[in-house]
Scaffold this motif. Structure first.
Motif, PDB file in Angstrom:
ATOM      1  N   LEU A 178       0.828  -1.209   0.000  1.00  8.55           N
ATOM      2  CA  LEU A 178       0.000   0.000   0.000  1.00  8.55           C
ATOM      3  C   LEU A 178       0.863   1.261   0.000  1.00  8.55           C
ATOM      4  N   TYR A 179       1.990   1.193   0.693  1.00  8.09           N
ATOM      5  CA  TYR A 179       2.918   2.334   0.734  1.00  8.09           C
ATOM      6  C   TYR A 179       3.489   2.607  -0.660  1.00  8.09           C
ATOM      7  N   ILE A 180       3.916   1.561  -1.352  1.00  6.08           N
ATOM      8  CA  ILE A 180       4.469   1.710  -2.695  1.00  6.08           C
ATOM      9  C   ILE A 180       3.404   2.221  -3.662  1.00  6.08           C
ATOM     10  N   PHE A 181       2.171   1.784  -3.476  1.00  2.00           N
ATOM     11  CA  PHE A 181       1.073   2.251  -4.326  1.00  2.00           C
ATOM     12  C   PHE A 181       0.895   3.761  -4.203  1.00  2.00           C
ATOM     13  N   ILE A 182       1.059   4.268  -2.998  1.00  2.10           N
ATOM     14  CA  ILE A 182       0.912   5.711  -2.777  1.00  2.10           C
ATOM     15  C   ILE A 182       2.142   6.477  -3.281  1.00  2.10           C
ATOM     16  N   ILE A 183       3.328   5.965  -2.971  1.00  7.37           N
ATOM     17  CA  ILE A 183       4.567   6.667  -3.303  1.00  7.37           C
ATOM     18  C   ILE A 183       4.856   6.633  -4.805  1.00  7.37           C
ATOM     19  N   ASN A 184       4.766   5.453  -5.414  1.00  7.94           N
ATOM     20  CA  ASN A 184       5.126   5.300  -6.829  1.00  7.94           C
ATOM     21  C   ASN A 184       3.934   5.450  -7.767  1.00  7.94           C
ATOM     22  N   GLY A 185       2.755   5.642  -7.193  1.00 13.01           N
ATOM     23  CA  GLY A 185       1.548   5.650  -8.000  1.00 13.01           C
ATOM     24  C   GLY A 185       1.510   6.714  -9.073  1.00 13.01           C
ATOM     25  N   PHE A 186       1.930   7.934  -8.746  1.00 17.27           N
ATOM     26  CA  PHE A 186       1.780   9.041  -9.683  1.00 17.27           C
ATOM     27  C   PHE A 186       2.633   8.856 -10.938  1.00 17.27           C
ATOM     28  N   THR A 187       3.907   8.499 -10.761  1.00 19.06           N
ATOM     29  CA  THR A 187       4.785   8.350 -11.929  1.00 19.06           C
ATOM     30  C   THR A 187       4.331   7.184 -12.809  1.00 19.06           C
ATOM     31  N   ILE A 188       3.913   6.086 -12.186  1.00 16.19           N
ATOM     32  CA  ILE A 188       3.440   4.943 -12.967  1.00 16.19           C
ATOM     33  C   ILE A 188       2.116   5.273 -13.645  1.00 16.19           C
ATOM     34  N   PHE A 189       1.302   6.111 -12.996  1.00 15.42           N
ATOM     35  CA  PHE A 189       0.052   6.546 -13.624  1.00 15.42           C
ATOM     36  C   PHE A 189       0.341   7.355 -14.894  1.00 15.42           C
ATOM     37  N   LEU A 190       1.302   8.263 -14.829  1.00 14.54           N
ATOM     38  CA  LEU A 190       1.681   9.036 -16.012  1.00 14.54           C
ATOM     39  C   LEU A 190       2.220   8.126 -17.105  1.00 14.54           C
ATOM     40  N   PHE A 191       3.067   7.192 -16.704  1.00 17.85           N
ATOM     41  CA  PHE A 191       3.608   6.222 -17.661  1.00 17.85           C
ATOM     42  C   PHE A 191       2.481   5.413 -18.300  1.00 17.85           C
ATOM     43  N   SER A 192       1.521   4.988 -17.483  1.00 11.87           N
ATOM     44  CA  SER A 192       0.391   4.196 -17.974  1.00 11.87           C
ATOM     45  C   SER A 192      -0.455   4.991 -18.955  1.00 11.87           C
ATOM     46  N   CYS A 193      -0.613   6.290 -18.690  1.00 12.19           N
ATOM     47  CA  CYS A 193      -1.375   7.153 -19.602  1.00 12.19           C
ATOM     48  C   CYS A 193      -0.720   7.198 -20.981  1.00 12.19           C
ATOM     49  N   ILE A 194       0.601   7.384 -20.993  1.00 11.93           N
ATOM     50  CA  ILE A 194       1.332   7.470 -22.261  1.00 11.93           C
ATOM     51  C   ILE A 194       1.265   6.157 -23.026  1.00 11.93           C
ATOM     52  N   VAL A 195       1.560   5.056 -22.317  1.00 13.18           N
ATOM     53  CA  VAL A 195       1.558   3.734 -22.953  1.00 13.18           C
ATOM     54  C   VAL A 195       0.157   3.374 -23.448  1.00 13.18           C
ATOM     55  N   SER A 196      -0.850   3.667 -22.649  1.00 13.90           N
ATOM     56  CA  SER A 196      -2.229   3.337 -23.023  1.00 13.90           C
ATOM     57  C   SER A 196      -2.666   4.118 -24.256  1.00 13.90           C
ATOM     58  N   LEU A 197      -2.292   5.393 -24.312  1.00 12.40           N
ATOM     59  CA  LEU A 197      -2.651   6.230 -25.455  1.00 12.40           C
ATOM     60  C   LEU A 197      -2.018   5.709 -26.740  1.00 12.40           C
ATOM     61  N   ILE A 198      -0.708   5.439 -26.693  1.00 12.96           N
ATOM     62  CA  ILE A 198       0.000   4.961 -27.889  1.00 12.96           C
ATOM     63  C   ILE A 198      -0.487   3.570 -28.282  1.00 12.96           C
ATOM     64  N   SER A 199      -0.693   2.703 -27.280  1.00 15.44           N
ATOM     65  CA  SER A 199      -1.162   1.343 -27.564  1.00 15.44           C
ATOM     66  C   SER A 199      -2.558   1.348 -28.157  1.00 15.44           C
ATOM     67  N   THR A 200      -3.420   2.224 -27.649  1.00 16.48           N
ATOM     68  CA  THR A 200      -4.786   2.324 -28.178  1.00 16.48           C
ATOM     69  C   THR A 200      -4.768   2.750 -29.636  1.00 16.48           C
ATOM     70  N   ILE A 201      -3.898   3.700 -29.969  1.00 15.90           N
ATOM     71  CA  ILE A 201      -3.752   4.120 -31.370  1.00 15.90           C
ATOM     72  C   ILE A 201      -3.268   2.941 -32.213  1.00 15.90           C
ATOM     73  N   GLY A 202      -2.318   2.171 -31.659  1.00 16.46           N
ATOM     74  CA  GLY A 202      -1.813   0.986 -32.361  1.00 16.46           C
ATOM     75  C   GLY A 202      -2.900  -0.056 -32.584  1.00 16.46           C
ATOM     76  N   PHE A 203      -3.734  -0.274 -31.570  1.00 11.26           N
ATOM     77  CA  PHE A 203      -4.845  -1.220 -31.704  1.00 11.26           C
ATOM     78  C   PHE A 203      -5.858  -0.735 -32.744  1.00 11.26           C
ATOM     79  N   MET A 204      -6.074   0.571 -32.793  1.00 11.46           N
ATOM     80  CA  MET A 204      -7.033   1.132 -33.747  1.00 11.46           C
ATOM     81  C   MET A 204      -6.557   0.920 -35.186  1.00 11.46           C
ATOM     82  N   LEU A 205      -5.250   1.020 -35.417  1.00  9.70           N
ATOM     83  CA  LEU A 205      -4.721   0.944 -36.767  1.00  9.70           C
ATOM     84  C   LEU A 205      -4.678  -0.491 -37.289  1.00  9.70           C
ATOM     85  N   PHE A 206      -3.856  -1.322 -36.643  1.00  9.64           N
ATOM     86  CA  PHE A 206      -3.701  -2.686 -37.150  1.00  9.64           C
ATOM     87  C   PHE A 206      -3.693  -3.748 -36.039  1.00  9.64           C
TER      88      PHE A 206
END
Length: 236
Positions: free
Chosen positions: A93-121
């Motif tokens: 739970l401590y790591i979820f709070i401490i590391n959550g924000f940076t991994i959330f930003l990373f997840s946003c970027i990866v999810s956006l690019i991956s979603t575009i990739g899924f949409m294309l091919f």
């Protein structure tokens, strides 16, 4: 780590009370948010002629985002249990709070690019997702930012690309088939939409932690092998 599947089952069954706390405090709220947001988007988004609607794109993006983000406490918990940490739940739970924000930003970027990739091919989205998938794991293993873990995580994803795809695909198909079976049985009892949503959330709560624990166990095993190989090369 000798047998990841056996270790996963031992953690899932032997430490289920602690996992339940993580589920209720982290995963359940995210699943509720996912359900509310996606249903709202589908309700206000008009249906368009084509392969994907705007609502489908939002759904795919949000699903990937929460899937990547919700991993954090489970990864930390499994690592703590593997290392014999007596305070594995508190640490997770401590790591979820401490590391959550940076991994959330990373997840946003990866999810956006991956979603575009899924949409294309489709395939580009799968390739990108598999290559960068280990990065949050390395970040939590070493307790450093995802940006500093990018190189090692990418290398691990590249080396075990097909294994990652296979694990995610098999586990995802198992959840899908079981979900369809349960939903079909539920329709025989009630047609309530709320009952369907609650059932789907419960199934996700049960399956998702197991999948992440299994992936974490394999990540630990692969990384240990990689470190042994690096030591042997240096000695040689």
């Amino acid at each position: 780590m000798i047998k990841p599947l056996k270790f996963t089952w031992e953690i899932y069954t032997g430490k289920f009370e602690k996992l339940l706390v993580i589920m209720l405090l982290t995963t359940l709220p995210l699943l509720i948010v996912h359900s509310l947001v996606t249903n709202y988007v589908y309700a206000i988004t008009p249906n368009l002629i084509g392969v994907y609607s705007v609502a489908d794109i939002y759904y795919g993006f949000l699903t990937l985002l929460l899937y990547l983000f919700a991993q954090i406490p489970y990864i930390s918990f499994v690592l703590a249990e593997y290392e014999g940490n007596e305070h594995s739940l508190k640490h997770a739970l401590y790591i979820f709070i401490i590391n959550g924000f940076t991994i959330f930003l990373f997840s946003c970027i990866v999810s956006l690019i991956s979603t575009i990739g899924f949409m294309l091919f489709v395939v580009p989205g799968l390739i990108l997702l598999s290559l960068v998938f280990p990065i949050p794991y390395i970040s939590i293993f070493d307790e450093k930012s995802v940006w500093k873990s990018f190189k090692e995580g990418f290398r691990l994803g590249k080396k075990h690309f097909f294994k990652l795809l296979l694990i995610v695909f098999i586990s995802g198909m198992a959840e899908l088939i079981f979900g369809i079976f349960v939903t079909a049985q539920l329709f025989n009892i009630t047609s309530s939409y709320a009952a369907q949503i609650i059932t789907q959330i419960v199934l996700n709560l049960l399956f998702y932690p197991f999948i992440i624990i299994l992936l974490t166990s394999y990540m630990i095993k692969w990384r240990e092998k990689q470190e042994v190989l690096e030591v042997n090369v240096e000695e040689a």
